[in-house]
Enzyme design. Structure first.
Site, PDB file in Angstrom:
ATOM      1  CB  CYS A  11     -76.447 -14.515 -46.285  1.00  0.00           C
ATOM      2  SG  CYS A  11     -76.169 -15.591 -46.589  1.00  0.00           S
ATOM      3  CB  VAL A  51     -71.580 -14.383 -47.493  1.00  0.00           C
ATOM      4  CG1 VAL A  51     -70.058 -13.579 -47.962  1.00  0.00           C
ATOM      5  CG2 VAL A  51     -72.514 -14.284 -48.316  1.00  0.00           C
ATOM      6  CB  SER A  64     -73.718 -22.550 -45.654  1.00  0.00           C
ATOM      7  OG  SER A  64     -74.166 -23.730 -46.508  1.00  0.00           O
TER       8      SER A  64
HETATM    9  N1  LIG Z   1     -73.589 -22.702 -51.580  1.00  0.00           N
HETATM   10  C1  LIG Z   1     -73.591 -21.506 -50.947  1.00  0.00           C
HETATM   11  C2  LIG Z   1     -75.017 -20.530 -51.426  1.00  0.00           C
HETATM   12  C3  LIG Z   1     -74.194 -19.179 -50.819  1.00  0.00           C
HETATM   13  C4  LIG Z   1     -74.651 -18.010 -50.876  1.00  0.00           C
HETATM   14  O1  LIG Z   1     -75.255 -17.981 -52.451  1.00  0.00           O
HETATM   15  N2  LIG Z   1     -74.336 -16.434 -50.485  1.00  0.00           N
HETATM   16  C5  LIG Z   1     -75.140 -15.128 -51.453  1.00  0.00           C
HETATM   17  C6  LIG Z   1     -75.514 -14.556 -50.674  1.00  0.00           C
HETATM   18  S1  LIG Z   1     -77.424 -14.953 -49.066  1.00  0.00           S
HETATM   19  C7  LIG Z   1     -73.641 -14.768 -52.113  1.00  0.00           C
HETATM   20  O2  LIG Z   1     -73.065 -14.532 -51.243  1.00  0.00           O
HETATM   21  N3  LIG Z   1     -74.206 -14.240 -53.556  1.00  0.00           N
HETATM   22  C8  LIG Z   1     -73.323 -13.599 -54.240  1.00  0.00           C
HETATM   23  C9  LIG Z   1     -73.272 -13.616 -55.971  1.00  0.00           C
HETATM   24  O3  LIG Z   1     -73.894 -14.718 -55.761  1.00  0.00           O
HETATM   25  O4  LIG Z   1     -72.494 -13.559 -56.160  1.00  0.00           O
HETATM   26  C10 LIG Z   1     -73.051 -22.259 -49.938  1.00  0.00           C
HETATM   27  O5  LIG Z   1     -73.800 -22.774 -48.926  1.00  0.00           O
HETATM   28  O6  LIG Z   1     -72.694 -21.232 -48.931  1.00  0.00           O
END
Ligand SMILES: N[C@@H](CCC(=O)N[C@@H](CS)C(=O)NCC(=O)O)C(=O)O
Length: 232
Positions: A11, A51, A64
């Site tokens: 990620c 995450v 994040s």
């Molecule tokens: N805006 C979020 C984006 C986080 C994100 O998209 N994480 C992805 C993995 S890279 C995730 O957990 N996806 C799981 C899902 O969408 O179900 C951040 O900046 O923390």
């Protein structure tokens, strides 16, 4: 204070946080989960089921950019410029990076050549805007590493992985300052230490699983037969 970063190995958003922690030399634990099969405890504590999470003495923070701001405030010296206008501008470019991250992800899932190329075009024109703003000696703000650097490095790393199987994506002719900035960031210890050692191979495995247009540039011998499509 005990920090635990909840991560999915590939990620880029987790990696933003890991870079900030590594750059500041902060001690933290990390727990990897499988997003294709997330554990019950994660579902229970992650409001967006995404995450990264940062667990601070048992309390959960998510997103994040917010996590990075928290780490920056709690562990000085700050990675933001002191000047308030500059600080706001830095936050604007961190926000802008979300769009760039989205395009970078879309490059891995677009199935048709035309759609892939359209996304690449949109990504490169976003980079034109970054290029216009950049000064780069050697970081986004000049000498001082910042949270803008933490935010863009994961994207640069993935585009470099894509470039190695496809063709160069960020090139000196169009983006001289951006190319230099990318190279500076990718050679940084904090960036190298911010992922698992096998990240490149892991990323290619994800490409294979996603079965987008770009996956045809991976060798079938190495990654196996074309499989059922999945994001993780
Ligand atoms: N805006 C979020 C984006 C986080 C994100 O998209 N994480 C992805 C993995 S890279 C995730 O957990 N996806 C799981 C899902 O969408 O179900 C951040 O900046 O923390």
């Amino acid at each position: 204070m005990r920090l635990k970063l909840v991560s999915f190995k590939a990620c880029p958003f987790v990696q933003r946080v890991a870079i900030t922690l590594e750059y500041k030399g902060i001690d933290y634990d990390i727990e990897y989960i499988d997003l294709a099969n997330p554990p019950e405890w994660f579902i229970a504590i992650s409001p967006l089921k995404k995450v990264p999470l940062l667990i601070v003495d048992g309390t959960v923070i998510f997103e994040s950019a917010v996590i990075n701001e928290y780490i920056d405030e709690v562990y000085p010296p700050t990675l933001h410029p002191d000047d308030l206008l500059m600080k706001a501008i830095n936050r604007s470019w961190i926000e802008f990076c979300n769009n760039i991250s989205l395009y970078t992800f879309q490059l891995t899932i677009k199935e048709k050549k035309n759609d892939f190329e359209g996304t690449l075009k949109a990504l490169l024109s976003d980079f034109d805007m970054v290029e216009d703003y950049l000064k780069v000696k050697p970081f986004f703000n000049g000498d001082q590493f910042s949270l803008v650097d933490s935010s863009y490095a994961p994207v640069f790393q993935r585009l470099e992985f894509l470039a190695q199987i496809y063709k160069p994506i960020i090139i000196t002719e169009r983006h001289p300052k951006l190319t230099q900035w990318k190279d500076n960031l990718l050679s940084l210890k904090a960036v190298k230490r911010s992922t698992v050692a096998e990240i490149q191979n892991l990323y290619y495995q994800l490409l294979w699983t996603r079965q987008g247009y770009i996956s045809q540039f991976l060798s079938e011998r190495e990654y196996g037969k074309r499989s059922t499509k999945s994001f993780y």
